[in-house]
Design a protein around this motif. Structure first.
Motif, PDB file in Angstrom:
ATOM      1  N   THR A 129      45.661  37.697  43.018  1.00 43.65           N
ATOM      2  CA  THR A 129      44.579  38.521  42.456  1.00 43.65           C
ATOM      3  C   THR A 129      44.878  39.993  42.678  1.00 43.65           C
ATOM      4  OG1 THR A 129      42.945  36.793  42.931  1.00 43.65           O
ATOM      5  CG2 THR A 129      42.103  39.005  42.515  1.00 43.65           C
ATOM      6  N   ASP A 131      43.536  44.217  41.185  1.00 42.00           N
ATOM      7  CA  ASP A 131      42.653  45.059  40.375  1.00 42.00           C
ATOM      8  C   ASP A 131      43.395  46.302  39.907  1.00 42.00           C
ATOM      9  OD1 ASP A 131      39.590  44.083  40.679  1.00 42.00           O
ATOM     10  OD2 ASP A 131      40.678  43.681  42.540  1.00 42.00           O
ATOM     11  N   SER A 160      36.730  49.167  39.971  1.00 39.99           N
ATOM     12  CA  SER A 160      37.820  48.448  39.307  1.00 39.99           C
ATOM     13  C   SER A 160      37.702  48.603  37.798  1.00 39.99           C
ATOM     14  CB  SER A 160      37.772  46.961  39.678  1.00 39.99           C
ATOM     15  OG  SER A 160      38.724  46.233  38.943  1.00 39.99           O
ATOM     16  N   SER A 163      40.387  43.280  36.455  1.00 41.21           N
ATOM     17  CA  SER A 163      40.811  42.396  37.515  1.00 41.21           C
ATOM     18  C   SER A 163      41.394  41.127  36.916  1.00 41.21           C
ATOM     19  CB  SER A 163      39.626  42.048  38.430  1.00 41.21           C
ATOM     20  OG  SER A 163      40.028  41.208  39.489  1.00 41.21           O
ATOM     21  N   SER A 165      43.019  37.102  38.171  1.00 39.44           N
ATOM     22  CA  SER A 165      43.428  36.082  39.131  1.00 39.44           C
ATOM     23  C   SER A 165      44.274  35.077  38.362  1.00 39.44           C
ATOM     24  CB  SER A 165      42.212  35.394  39.760  1.00 39.44           C
ATOM     25  OG  SER A 165      41.462  36.294  40.559  1.00 39.44           O
ATOM     26  N   SER A 215      44.218  42.082  45.884  1.00 38.55           N
ATOM     27  CA  SER A 215      42.969  41.764  46.569  1.00 38.55           C
ATOM     28  C   SER A 215      42.838  40.251  46.666  1.00 38.55           C
ATOM     29  CB  SER A 215      41.773  42.357  45.811  1.00 38.55           C
ATOM     30  OG  SER A 215      41.715  41.840  44.493  1.00 38.55           O
TER      31      SER A 215
END
Length: 441
Positions: A129, A131, A160, A163, A165, A215
């Motif tokens: 993950t 950002d 942010s 983002s 993931s 993150s």
């Protein structure tokens, strides 16, 4: 007999290549080549190992975006953020009919498309993950420098702009697409539409740059992306048009000197937590008889030969014909997630770890130790071998009291986070070995 003749020939080649300026002259005469000469194998010379930490490494201009974080079981917490500046070939909307036609265009969306460059380190089976944040400072080095370093940082907004993931697939010809904040994209679009942004200068006054920040607690790898093929793409279209063709403006990374990776290592609670400043060293006697190397963070292994000058007392006349240094990676310190590098590079440095250059072979090429991957039950044959006879002979012939050290790093030290753990001369299972072939004449 054939081996002995070969060694004599190698010795002649070795010493006809010259020495350091303070080494004096070494002349191969008739006495040197007599049949009474003896070549002695010496494998008891003391080799000291320690770990050092370079003050900084240049990470700008390396043509690789590195982003991610993971916790290394030996080295600690490793993290890489990547900063970059953007620009475009065009800062205007198309208006083939008239200037007023641009008002008919509307903003659709904005995304960042990152292309893999096949580099990765760590566990890519786990979700990664990160950002995108807006950089608040101008991306420019210090006044007296042109580079950014692994410890360089710039302030950025806490908000942010996008983002993602994902599970990395770094060896595939693929990319990841990160949807970015539409408010951010719409503002860029409106400024171009109103001609408040018309060129690179006005664009960078509005957007100084971006930074990718890892993150999430589950991240377990650092991934490389190609800055030359990665883009921020702003999509727009013509209002109430029957033409469904999507239009876009690409913002790209063209100035590689303003793309850099900030790579940090949190050594708290690890065997390396007391690693001193760059001009000092941490003896392997304090680190379980081990030395350490890690690219990106500046951790390197130092090798010293404190008693090498004692060899000149073996005989009235003698010299090193050849010398082989064999380094062994520590068992269970490497794995599929933390693989061994194919080679190790060797540099020459002084007592304060200041590198004067690469270690060179007699032909003038940089010395690398290539990994012997020959498998055996206890990895006894696995290791890196270096020829260092030239270096040791120069150390013996030095008239001054100064001594040089060897600094070991991994190739790609400025754009990777690969690491290795090596055993020292007193390690239980993976001892460093030094074999010196010394001729008396």
């Amino acid at each position: 007999m054939h081996k002995f003749i070969l060694m004599l020939f190698f010795a002649f080649t070795l010493f006809s290549c010259g020495t350091d300026t303070d080494a004096g002259e070494f002349v191969v005469g008739s006495d040197y080549l007599t049949v009474n000469n003896k070549v002695i194998l010496i494998d008891t010379v003391t080799v000291e190992m320690s770990t050092i930490n370079f003050d900084s490494l240049v990470t700008s201009g390396q043509s690789r975006i590195l982003v991610g974080n993971y916790t290394d079981p030996v080295f600690g917490k490793v993290q890489s953020e990547s900063y970059f500046q953007l620009e475009s070939d065009v800062y205007a909307l198309p208006s083939p009919g008239s200037d007023t036609e641009a008002v008919n265009y509307v903003f659709d969306s904005i995304s960042m498309i990152l292309k893999y460059n096949n580099y990765f380190y760590g566990d890519t089976t786990k979700v990664q993950t990160f950002d995108i944040h807006r950089v608040l400072q101008k991306i420019k080095p210090n006044t007296d420098d042109y580079n950014f370093y692994n410890n360089s940082t710039l302030s950025y907004s806490a908000a942010s702009l996008g983002s993602v993931s994902y599970k990395p697939r770094p060896v595939e010809k693929d990319s990841i697409n990160i949807k970015m904040d539409p408010v951010f994209g719409s503002e860029i679009f409106q400024r171009i539409k109103k001609r408040e942004i018309t060129d690179f200068t006005s664009f960078t006054e509005y957007l100084k740059g971006l930074v990718l920040v890892p993150s999430g607690p589950d991240s377990a790898s650092i991934i490389g992306f190609n800055p030359s093929t990665s883009v921020v793409r702003m999509y727009y279209s013509k209002y109430q048009s029957t033409d469904e063709k999507s239009l876009y403006i690409d913002f790209v990374i063209t100035d590689t000197g303003k793309q850099f990776n900030s790579i940090s290592l949190d050594k708290s609670g690890t065997i390396l937590q007391s690693l001193p400043i760059s001009s000092s060293k941490l003896s392997s006697s304090l680190t379980n008889r081990q030395g350490f190397i890690q690219s990106g963070t500046g951790v390197a292994c130092r090798i010293d030969f404190p008693n090498i000058k004692q060899l000149k007392y073996i005989a009235d006349k003698g010299a090193i014909v050849d010398a082989e240094l064999i380094l062994k990676p520590v068992n269970n310190s490497f794995s599929e997630q933390y693989p061994l590098a194919d080679s190790i590079q060797v540099h020459v440095a002084d007592n304060l770890n200041r590198i004067s250059g690469d270690l060179l072979d007699p032909a003038g090429y940089s010395v690398y130790g290539i990994l012997n991957k020959k498998s055996d039950e206890f990895n006894e044959n696995m290791g890196y071998s270096f020829r260092i006879g030239n270096f040791l002979q120069r150390e013996i012939l030095k008239q001054s009291a100064s001594r040089s050290s060897l600094i070991l790093t991994l190739p790609g030290i400025n754009k990777a986070v690969n690491r290795i753990v090596l055993g020292d001369q007193k390690h239980l299972n993976n001892k460093i070995q030094l074999k010196i072939y010394y001729i008396t004449y």
